[in-house]
Motif scaffolding. Structure first.
Motif, short mmCIF file in Angstrom:
data_model
loop_
_atom_site.label_atom_id
_atom_site.label_comp_id
_atom_site.label_asym_id
_atom_site.label_seq_id
_atom_site.Cartn_x
_atom_site.Cartn_y
_atom_site.Cartn_z
N ARG A 1 0.75 -1.32 0.09
CA ARG A 1 0.05 -0.01 -0.11
C ARG A 1 0.91 1.15 -0.02
NH1 ARG A 1 -5.08 0.03 4.18
NH2 ARG A 1 -5.94 -1.57 2.43
N ASN B 1 -10.02 3.63 4.37
CA ASN B 1 -9.39 2.08 4.45
C ASN B 1 -10.34 1.35 4.03
OD1 ASN B 1 -6.74 1.75 5.97
ND2 ASN B 1 -7.86 2.85 7.73
N GLY C 1 -2.37 6.30 9.00
CA GLY C 1 -3.66 5.73 9.16
C GLY C 1 -4.15 4.69 8.27
N VAL C 2 -3.62 4.55 7.11
CA VAL C 2 -3.99 3.55 6.22
C VAL C 2 -2.89 2.39 6.31
CG1 VAL C 2 -5.23 4.96 4.72
CG2 VAL C 2 -2.79 4.34 4.05
N ASN C 3 -1.89 2.35 7.12
CA ASN C 3 -0.92 1.47 7.45
C ASN C 3 -0.21 1.13 6.00
OD1 ASN C 3 1.03 0.20 8.91
ND2 ASN C 3 -0.31 -1.68 8.64
N ALA C 4 0.27 2.50 5.45
CA ALA C 4 1.10 2.18 4.18
C ALA C 4 2.45 1.71 4.34
CB ALA C 4 1.09 3.55 3.46
N LEU D 1 -9.91 1.24 0.20
CA LEU D 1 -8.43 0.71 -0.09
C LEU D 1 -8.53 -0.96 0.13
CD1 LEU D 1 -5.79 3.14 1.57
CD2 LEU D 1 -6.05 2.75 -0.90
N ASP D 2 -9.14 -1.32 1.28
CA ASP D 2 -9.28 -2.71 1.41
C ASP D 2 -9.92 -3.33 0.26
OD1 ASP D 2 -8.28 -2.52 3.82
OD2 ASP D 2 -9.82 -2.67 5.10
N GLN E 1 -1.62 -0.93 -3.90
CA GLN E 1 -2.85 -0.39 -3.65
C GLN E 1 -2.59 1.19 -3.47
OE1 GLN E 1 -4.38 -2.41 -0.18
NE2 GLN E 1 -5.67 -3.72 -1.29
N ALA F 1 -3.55 5.42 -2.38
CA ALA F 1 -4.27 6.44 -1.87
C ALA F 1 -3.57 7.81 -2.19
CB ALA F 1 -4.48 6.30 -0.17
N LEU G 1 -11.05 8.53 8.25
CA LEU G 1 -9.95 7.40 8.00
C LEU G 1 -10.44 6.12 7.52
CD1 LEU G 1 -7.35 6.99 7.71
CD2 LEU G 1 -7.17 6.44 10.10
N ASP G 2 -11.74 5.73 8.22
CA ASP G 2 -12.21 4.40 8.09
C ASP G 2 -12.71 4.06 6.59
OD1 ASP G 2 -12.03 3.71 10.59
OD2 ASP G 2 -13.86 3.93 11.29
#
Ligand SMILES: Nc1ncnc2c1ncn2[C@@H]1O[C@H](COP(=O)(O)OP(=O)(O)O)[C@@H](O)[C@H]1O
Ligand SMILES: NC(=O)OP(=O)(O)O
Length: 309
Positions: free
Chosen positions: A4, A175, A220-223, A178-179, A41, A43, A171-172
């Motif tokens: 990501r 995510n 926040g998206v744990n890239a 992206l998920d 992935q 963002a 943020l949710d």
């Protein structure tokens, strides 16, 4: 599992005017499509200072001709800039992907970012926005309580506060997209700055530094990687001096040392380093790439760019 990345797009990736933006976005879309083809992935976040300045002028100076005119706060102008830029990016990326035989939804999430009302930045506005004004126009702005700075020989420009991003409200949703392997444009222009008042989010008269918001988004998206696409292929130390040196792959410790030595412009390169370091230190196996928007592929192969790891 797919890797990501969060990509932060600077001024050059967007242009300033609408026609410039249409052309710039076509090229930028190629870099994003390259990342998708490489299996990432993605963002995306972006600059907005020229655009939000233009929108603010349109709403608050020229908008007065409309009989129902009411002033538009900076937070509303930020929201408009996310829509205006996101619309072009969505379509540019969608079209480039379709040209390569790839179908993927691209969405813009209108993103609010919580700021601290006691942030020191509210006392010293630094973010320069919009067009140059003459002295009369500058005085009019000052009478309204707005801050204006003079750029010698060029004119006057509006400045607003640039508080630190504290939390990304949507943020949710980012995510979730992206998920689902979708492409997301989020926290554009640093996000719409808002202050928490119980359940209410009150728009702040500010513009958040987009590189810092990009770092927050990446956390926040744990890239795995933060990619900052700017106007230079590599960052330099001793910029403009005889001993100027391009930075390739460096460690966080080296990056911190160069920051402390004052090698980076405080309103342009420094926030990119601050964002990168915070993001890397907040997780494991993370890295950051700073390069120009047409060098992403080479940067990922560590053939160019400044890489902090
Ligand atoms: N040490 C440095 N190395 C390279 N560029 C630097 C450095 N310090 C400041 N800069 C300036 O930063 C600019 C890029 O920042 P800016 O245009 O604000 O970024 P963005 O691409 O995010 O819109 C470069 O064009 C350069 O003039
Ligand atoms: N919001 C923001 O940092 O915009 P610029 O990159 O255009 O200054």
């Amino acid at each position: 599992m797919k890797k990501r990345v969060v990509v932060a797009l600077g001024h050059r990736a967007l242009g300033t005017t609408l026609p410039e933006q249409k052309i710039a976005v076509k090229n930028t879309a190629k870099s994003i499509a390259d990342l998708i083809e490489e299996g990432y992935q993605v963002a995306i976040t972006h600059s907005n200072a020229p655009q939000v300045g233009m929108i603010h002028a349109a709403m608050n100076e020229f908008g007065k001709a409309h009989p129902d005119y009411t002033a538009a706060p900076m937070s509303v102008c930020s929201a408009m800039s996310q829509g205006y830029i996101g619309y072009d990016l969505q379509n540019g990326i969608r079209e480039e992907l379709l040209n390569r035989g790839i179908y993927r939804t691209v969405s813009t999430v209108l993103t609010q970012v919580i700021v601290d009302p006691y942030d020191e930045a509210f006392y010293t506005p630094t973010k320069v926005l919009g067009r140059y004004m003459n002295v009369q126009e500058a005085n009019e702005e000052r009478k309204k309580g707005n801050y204006v700075i003079e750029e010698p020989g060029k004119g006057f420009r509006r400045v607003v506060s640039a508080p630190n991003p504290v939390k990304i409200v949507e943020l949710d949703a980012v995510n979730a997209l992206l998920d689902a392997d979708q492409i997301v444009i989020a926290a554009g222009g640093g996000g719409i700055p808002v202050m928490e008042q119980d359940n209410h989010l009150k728009g702040a008269s500010a513009v958040i530094e987009k590189d810092l918001a990009a770092g927050k988004l990446a956390e926040g998206v744990n890239a795995d990687k933060l990619i900052i696409l700017t106007s230079v292929e590599q960052v330099c130390i001793n910029l403009g001096q005889k001993n100027e040196e391009k930075l390739g792959k460096i460690t966080v410790e080296q990056a911190k040392k160069y920051m402390d030595e004052g090698h980076f412009g405080i309103y342009n390169m420094l926030p990119k380093f601050q964002a990168a370091i915070e993001f890397i230190e907040d997780g494991e196996n993370r890295s950051a790439l700073i390069t120009s928007f047409d060098k992403v592929k080479e940067g990922l192969k560590e053939k160019t760019g400044t890489i902090i790891a």
